[in-house]
Design a protein around this motif. Structure first.
Motif, PDB file in Angstrom:
ATOM      1  N   ALA A  99      54.896  17.682  32.443  1.00 11.87           N
ATOM      2  CA  ALA A  99      55.011  17.822  33.902  1.00 11.87           C
ATOM      3  C   ALA A  99      54.934  16.464  34.588  1.00 11.87           C
ATOM      4  CB  ALA A  99      53.916  18.747  34.420  1.00 11.87           C
ATOM      5  N   LYS A 100      53.995  15.623  34.175  1.00 12.47           N
ATOM      6  CA  LYS A 100      53.857  14.302  34.797  1.00 12.47           C
ATOM      7  C   LYS A 100      55.064  13.418  34.497  1.00 12.47           C
ATOM      8  CE  LYS A 100      49.882  14.648  36.884  1.00 12.47           C
ATOM      9  NZ  LYS A 100      49.782  14.518  38.360  1.00 12.47           N
ATOM     10  N   ALA A 101      55.590  13.524  33.285  1.00 15.17           N
ATOM     11  CA  ALA A 101      56.777  12.755  32.950  1.00 15.17           C
ATOM     12  C   ALA A 101      57.954  13.168  33.828  1.00 15.17           C
ATOM     13  CB  ALA A 101      57.122  12.940  31.477  1.00 15.17           C
ATOM     14  N   GLY A 102      58.079  14.489  34.064  1.00 14.71           N
ATOM     15  CA  GLY A 102      59.152  14.969  34.920  1.00 14.71           C
ATOM     16  C   GLY A 102      59.035  14.477  36.345  1.00 14.71           C
ATOM     17  N   GLU A 103      57.793  14.249  36.799  1.00 12.72           N
ATOM     18  CA  GLU A 103      57.568  13.755  38.164  1.00 12.72           C
ATOM     19  C   GLU A 103      57.860  12.269  38.305  1.00 12.72           C
ATOM     20  OE1 GLU A 103      53.544  14.696  39.016  1.00 12.72           O
ATOM     21  OE2 GLU A 103      53.839  16.881  38.905  1.00 12.72           O
ATOM     22  N   SER A 104      58.051  11.568  37.189  1.00 16.15           N
ATOM     23  CA  SER A 104      58.242  10.119  37.247  1.00 16.15           C
ATOM     24  C   SER A 104      59.567   9.728  37.879  1.00 16.15           C
ATOM     25  CB  SER A 104      58.162   9.534  35.830  1.00 16.15           C
ATOM     26  OG  SER A 104      59.303   9.912  35.066  1.00 16.15           O
ATOM     27  N   GLY A 105      60.534  10.640  37.878  1.00 17.59           N
ATOM     28  CA  GLY A 105      61.851  10.325  38.410  1.00 17.59           C
ATOM     29  C   GLY A 105      62.737   9.573  37.437  1.00 17.59           C
ATOM     30  N   LEU A 106      62.246   9.330  36.224  1.00 17.88           N
ATOM     31  CA  LEU A 106      62.994   8.608  35.204  1.00 17.88           C
ATOM     32  C   LEU A 106      63.504   9.564  34.134  1.00 17.88           C
ATOM     33  CD1 LEU A 106      60.578   5.580  34.763  1.00 17.88           C
ATOM     34  CD2 LEU A 106      62.803   5.562  35.906  1.00 17.88           C
TER      35      LEU A 106
END
Length: 476
Positions: free
Chosen positions: A24-31
């Motif tokens: 989830a946090k990786a998806g929020e990175s925008g990358l």
């Protein structure tokens, strides 16, 4: 040329998309997100996955790969040193961050701590999250600031604490412009060459979807009768979610939030019992091989390979023990009540070290979890935290009569005794020759005689315990 900057999500024992904090946090990175799984057997220390767990891992990785592909992504598979694989990908793919969910086994904690430091040295950040437990072990302590060693206070401490919010599964994942090379799953060699796993397919559906289906079935059909039937191995009275939890196909937070109710408390206590096991392993990292109670290092165990082999094969002459061991070999799982009976028989009737039993369970259980396996064996051996006293010795005859009163479980897994009447089913040596002949049972041929008498084994265990106590007193 390397991809534009991306983030790596390093999957481990969290093989799911929903309620996956790292993902989830990786998806929020925008990358762009690069999902990765590394088969690092040396990095597991002394406890790489056993054979049954490797079977489960193969199928769980296949399902996770399919899920990621449905989002326009894919799962990159690599085999080797975790650090080497990560550092190579950070460099080749210009990754700026690596996200993962923490594991709390001692060797993994040490490895991951070192990896975080080394990632910083090459210009990337390692970010870790708690996705496998209700609460991170370093955050839980008793009033004196020490680790809990007794379950009931641990339960009372955790029960009122709120758990984190669930995170949704991503609907899409931005893909890198170019995917790096991935090893084929088959190259991991996780499946057995000899098909001893044939029956596994009838009993299990690895993967997040299988976990959700199992939870739904349990919530609708099993939860209401769990407290009454959980000790009855012939009944479908338990959740069978343990392997799904171990591989992180479902999280304990998902179970807690979906089941939390007064009706579910007996089951939720088992979730916290799992939590307690991880708490103990984190704070007492030597316990997979050494007893928590040091006096048990001087316990007069016996080496008896013949008896150990009979126990492993379900040929002890005690039907409830043999039924459990055969269920384990056939399905990769054993009912928890029978685990206690079979384990007690090994360490008390046979005086074989609990570490031998733990090693066999590790290799044959699909839910082989280092924390649970260690605590369970130390509990039955009387040498761990909140353990059953060593002098409490399960009687395999009366235990069978009590928890399998109609003999359904034993008759399923020990079919050579199927025609014996209930009166003799758990002690076939008490039947007359005529009754044995009528049931087509020949002791010593079609079914073994007991490898040790119950009274004899019980007394030997009590004598051994007394010798250990006397040695401790002499040393103090």
């Amino acid at each position: 040329m390397p991809n534009p900057s991306c983030v790596i999500v390093w999957f481990r024992k969290d093989l799911r998309l929903s309620d996956n904090p790292a993902l989830a946090k990786a998806g929020e990175s925008g990358l762009p997100v690069l999902p990765l799984f590394i088969l690092d057997e040396e990095g597991e220390g002394e406890w790489p996955d056993g054979a049954a767990s490797r079977w489960w891992l193969h199928h769980s990785l296949a399902r996770l790969g399919e899920q990621l592909e449905s989002l326009g992504s894919r799962l990159i598979l690599r085999r080797g040193s975790s650090w080497q694989v990560l550092s190579d990908l950070v460099e080749s793919e210009a990754a700026v961050e690596v996200y993962w969910n923490r594991r709390y086994e001692p060797a993994i904690v040490d490895r991951d701590t070192e990896i975080k430091k080394r990632l910083a040295d090459i210009g990337a950040q390692g970010r870790s999250f708690n996705g496998s437990l209700l609460h991170s072990p370093p955050q839980i302590a008793n009033k004196s600031g020490s680790p809990f060693k007794v379950f009931t206070p641990f339960w009372k401490h955790l029960k009122p604490r709120s758990v984190r919010q669930l995170s949704d599964a991503p609907k899409t994942l931005e893909a890198p412009q170019k995917w790096p090379q991935s090893d084929p799953l088959e190259a991991f060699d996780l499946l057995p060459e000899i098909p001893w796993d044939e029956a596994f397919y009838d009993h299990w559906t690895p993967g997040e979807k299988g976990a959700r289906e199992r939870l739904s079935m349990f919530a609708k059909q099993g939860l209401a009768r769990y407290d009454d039937q959980r000790d009855l191995p012939a009944e479908d009275g338990v959740s069978r979610l343990s392997p799904h939890l171990h591989f992180g196909e479902i999280s304990p937070v998902q179970l807690w939030r979906e089941l939390e109710s007064d009706e579910a408390e007996p089951y939720l206590r088992q979730i916290v019992w799992r939590e307690f096991a991880h708490h103990l392993l984190f704070h007492f990292p030597d316990t997979p091989s050494k007893p928590l109670r040091p006096e048990f290092e001087d316990f007069p165990w016996k080496k008896n390979q013949k008896a150990l082999r009979a126990w492993k094969k379900g040929q002890t002459g005690y039907p409830i023990v043999d039924a459990g061991m055969r269920q384990l070999w056939t399905t990769g799982w054993m009912h928890n009540r029978v685990r206690m009976i079979a384990s007690s028989f090994l360490v008390k009737h046979l005086l074989i070290p609990w570490q031998e039993g733990a090693a066999w369970f590790w290799d044959t259980l699909v839910d082989a979890d280092l924390a649970n396996n260690t605590m369970g064996w130390q509990w039955i051996g009387g040498c761990g935290a909140d353990a059953a006293p060593y002098f409490r010795i399960f009687n395999p005859i009366t235990q069978g009569q009590r928890f399998d009163s109609e003999g359904e479980y034993v008759r399923r897994w020990v079919p050579e005794l199927a025609k014996l009447p209930n009166k003799y089913l758990f002690a076939p040596w008490e039947a007359s020759e005529e009754e044995l002949e009528s049931a087509n049972v020949t002791l010593g041929e079609t079914y073994p005689r007991p490898i040790v008498g119950h009274a004899e084994g019980r007394q030997a265990a009590l004598d051994a315990y007394q010798r250990m106590k006397e040695k401790k007193e002499e040393a103090s």
